[in-house]
Structure formats: structure tokens, C-alpha cells
Motif scaffolding. Structure first.
Motif, PDB file in Angstrom:
ATOM      1  N   ASP A   8       2.360  -6.407  -2.491  1.00 32.81           N
ATOM      2  CA  ASP A   8       1.868  -5.239  -1.742  1.00 32.81           C
ATOM      3  C   ASP A   8       1.624  -5.520  -0.255  1.00 32.81           C
ATOM      4  N   HIS A  10       3.247  -3.981   2.007  1.00 32.70           N
ATOM      5  CA  HIS A  10       3.324  -2.640   2.626  1.00 32.70           C
ATOM      6  C   HIS A  10       3.645  -2.733   4.106  1.00 32.70           C
ATOM      7  N   ASP A  48       6.324  -3.732  -3.476  1.00 29.22           N
ATOM      8  CA  ASP A  48       5.786  -3.032  -2.316  1.00 29.22           C
ATOM      9  C   ASP A  48       5.826  -3.966  -1.107  1.00 29.22           C
ATOM     10  N   HIS A  84       7.040   1.597  -3.854  1.00 26.47           N
ATOM     11  CA  HIS A  84       7.213   2.056  -2.474  1.00 26.47           C
ATOM     12  C   HIS A  84       8.564   1.662  -1.880  1.00 26.47           C
ATOM     13  N   HIS A 169       5.893  -5.171 -11.284  1.00 25.01           N
ATOM     14  CA  HIS A 169       5.102  -4.243 -10.471  1.00 25.01           C
ATOM     15  C   HIS A 169       4.769  -3.030 -11.332  1.00 25.01           C
ATOM     16  N   HIS A 206       1.104  -3.922  -7.443  1.00 24.86           N
ATOM     17  CA  HIS A 206       0.863  -2.495  -7.591  1.00 24.86           C
ATOM     18  C   HIS A 206      -0.586  -2.162  -7.266  1.00 24.86           C
ATOM     19  N   HIS A 208      -4.217  -2.926  -5.572  1.00 26.91           N
ATOM     20  CA  HIS A 208      -4.476  -3.567  -4.274  1.00 26.91           C
ATOM     21  C   HIS A 208      -5.704  -4.463  -4.262  1.00 26.91           C
TER      22      HIS A 208
HETATM   23 MN    MN Z   1       1.221  -1.067  -3.434  1.00 26.89          MN
END
Ligand code: MN
Length: 376
Positions: A8, A10, A48, A84, A169, A206, A208
Motif C-alpha cells: 500500500d 499508494h 496498491d 488500486h 491483496h 489492502h 492500512h
Molecule cells: Mn490500499
């Protein structure tokens, strides 16, 4: 076999309209430092990677430079796409760069071949939905996410006599969520942890917040940065694991320190703008969420507060008026039974935290009368 578990990232994310790119660049540099200190055999990124399926050019540049630096280290790198990411776009050129030790999972095809690192098999299973698995196994009963994961894992043919890691994930049932994840409404996307039974470690992405799911064998490492104020009190870290040939697992974390923290502050305006409140703190640089408890709105509060709190992200009030707003649904129910003057009385009290005086009441009642009689 020593591994570092990340997820993650991101990359490219904006939080309350603030770009996180600079913070991400800073934290990725810190992660590279941890990799240099720990010298893991494998670096895992459990989905992600990007924040968007079509990432910004800035985000692509940032990941490109992170991967290039990783490729110069001795660790093998394992990456899957999350919900994502676009699995097609993320895995562009993956077969070309495979030889440099960067392994990106292809789009799910019903077949997953593990990578072997120091006697440990690493299976890369990108984020999948039931339909993605059903497409390849029409004879199997696949209705839920748990069914999909169970079938996808069964088809891997994992040899339980060996050491096995799964990188995936998904949302494991019963896990602890924050405000920065994209979870399906109604929570039908959860996966029962029992499907992971064949594995000695499951590197999850997935969710956080760092956490174990039942045991440390099934773990979310969490985001490297806070991406919502619901995480203000969390500590972010990378997970460092070791798995030996006897299937002995040890897991620990190494803390990450962001360039700017995310903090929640609360108090009266005069209190918050006094130097003694923020002197010696990092609030001036941090991303802050301020809750003012003043009864009256402070004109131009955001601009004024930003003189001391440069990265003020969010401002709200907690006072009699905002609390009454919570009760406004109850008020709405009274519309049928109250007179227009009574309703205006309520509105005035809600806006001003006091009732109308005689003069105001007289003015409003005249106004209402003239409106009602169509003379206004
Ligand atoms: Mn995420």
C-alpha cells in the motif's frame, strides 16, 4: 530466508488535496536505508503500488526510480497489483525486467508458478475478484471472495512439506480498517483466513494499519505513511521476517519516521495560535486537522491558522451549533407541528447559540406575516 514486507505505497496519492509525492519520496529513501541495514533476500510489495489505475507521470517517475534503486541491491523484489492498480499497466515490461531481480505478477491467468528464494517458494497472487477466478475454473463453485481465494490457492498445488510464502491483496475477515482504504460497501469482499492454511507466511496488502490476522503468519504490514486522520495515532513501520528451513518464523517491525506527521489538534482559537501551544513541536510542518471549540466562527480562520500551521488540512468546529446539527433530523420531524415563527426560532438558536430578543422576534414575525399574506 530474510524478507521485508511492504504494501500500500499508494504512490501518487493525494490526501485532502495535498500531494503526498514529496513525503513518499522521503519515506521510500528511508525504506531503502532499512533494506541496506537489514540486507534481506527478498523485498515484497503486496499491492496498491500506485494510488490510481492510471497513475500521474510524477508517480510513475517515483516508482521507476525506486525500482531502479532496488535493482541495484542484492534482494529479489516481488510485486503484485492491488485493487488500486491496473494489473496490466503495472506489469508492463515485467518479463523484460525479470532478469534484473524485479518480479511483477502478471494479470491472473489461473496459473501461478512460484519463485524460489533460498529454499522458500514465493507465490504472487494479485488482487482478484470472484469473476477473475470463475473465468478459468467454470466447474468450481465460486460465489464469494473466500471461494475465489480457496480455488486460486488449491490450483497452485502448494507442497506443504516445503516453505511457502503467499503475497496477496485482500480483506481478511475480522481485520481492523481505517478511513483510507477502499472497501466494498456492505463488506462482501472479505476472505476467511482459513484459506491460507498451506502457507508459512502470508504477506498481505489492502488494510492500512499493521496487524496480524490471528497469528503472525498472516500479516498486514500497513502503509508506510498515514493516509487519513483516522491513522493519526498509528505507528507506521516495515515488517521484517525470517523463515528458516524448519518453517520457524520470526517477525519484527522497523519504525518509519515521516517527513511530516499527521496530527489532530483541538482547542480554542486563541489557545492554538499562542506560541506556547506549538513552540518546540513539529506542528508547523505536520499535516494537521484542527477542531476549534469556540462558540463563534473565527472569520478567515484557515488563513490565520496557516500562519502557524502551514499544512493545515482540515478545520472543523465542535460547539453547541455543530452538535445541534446532529440533532437537526429530529428537528425536521417537527416541521409539520410547529409554526413558521417557532421554526425560525429554532434555526436562529442553532446558528447563533442564543435565542432572538424581543426586537428580532417582532421583526421576524412581521416578515413572516407579510410573506404569508403575499404582500412582501
Ligand atoms: Mn490500499
Amino acid at each position: 530466508m530474510k524478507f521485508i514486507h511492504l504494501s500500500d505505497l499508494h504512490i501518487g496519492k493525494r490526501v485532502n488535496e495535498f500531494s503526498m509525492c514529496e513525503d513518499q519520496k522521503y519515506i521510500l529513501r528511508q525504506i531503502l536505508q532499512i533494506i541496506d541495514d537489514e540486507e534481506p533476500d527478498a523485498v515484497i510489495i503486496a499491492g496498491d503500488v500506485y494510488d490510481k489505475s492510471i497513475p500521474s507521470t510524477e508517480a510513475v517517475e517515483l516508482l521507476d526510480s525506486f525500482l531502479y534503486r532496488l535493482s541495484k541491491r542484492r534482494s529479489e523484489v516481488f510485486i503484485i497489483s492491488g485493487n488500486h492498480d491496473s494489473p496490466e499497466r503495472l506489469s508492463f515490461g515485467s518479463r523484460l525486467i525479470d532478469g534484473s531481480g524485479i518480479h511483477i505478477a502478471p494479470v491472473y491467468s489461473g496459473e501461478i508458478k512460484p519463485f524460489a528464494v533460498k529454499g522458500v517458494n514465493i507465490y504472487l497472487l494479485p488482487f482478484i475478484k470472484p469473476a477473475h477466478v470463475r473465468r478459468f475454473f467454470e466447474d468450481e463453485k465460486i460465489e464469494s471472495y473466500t471461494d475465489a481465494m480457496r480455488v486460486a490457492i488449491e490450483k497452485m498445488g502448494v507442497d506443504k512439506a516445503q516453505c511457502n510464502i503467499l503475497v496477496t491483496h485482500q480483506f481478511v475477515t475480522g481485520s481492523d480498517t481505517t478511513d483510507s482504504e477502499d472497501l466494498s460497501v456492505g463488506g462482501t469482499d472479505n476472505v476467511d483466513a482459513s484459506v491460507f492454511e498451506p502457507f508459512d507466511y502470508v504477506a498481505l496488502g489492502h488494510l492500512h494499519r499493521p496487524q496480524n490476522c490471528g497469528s503472525e503468519k498472516i500479516r498486514y504490514c500497513g502503509t508506510p505513511l498515514k493516509y487519513s486522520f483516522s491513522e493519526a495515532n498509528d505507528r507506521k513501520s516495515v515488517t521484517v521476517g525470517e523463515l528458516d528451513g524448519e518453517k520457524q518464523l520470526t517477525v519484527r517491525t522497523v519504525d518509519l519516521t515521516p517527513q511530516r506527521d499527521m496530527v489532530k489538534l483541538r482547542g480554542m482559537y486563541n489557545e492554538l495560535i499562542s506560541k506556547s501551544f506549538y513552540d518546540g513541536t513539529s506542528y508547523g510542518e505536520d499535516y494537521v486537522h484542527i477542531t476549534l471549540t469556540d462558540e463563534d466562527d473565527i472569520p478567515d480562520a484557515v488563513t490565520k491558522l496557516r500562519l502557524a500551521y502551514k499544512n493545515l488540512m482540515k478545520l472543523e468546529y465542535d460547539n453547541t451549533r455543530t452538535r445541534a446539527r446532529g440533532q437537526s433530523e429530529a428537528v425536521a420531524a417537527d416541521v409539520e407541528t410547529k409554526t413558521p415563527l417557532e421554526l425560525f426560532d429554532d434555526l436562529f438558536a442553532m446558528q447563533n447559540n442564543e435565542t432572538m430578543n424581543e426586537q428580532e422576534r417582532g421583526y421576524i414575525s412581521q416578515l413572516i406575516e407579510s410573506v404569508w399574506e403575499g404582500e412582501a
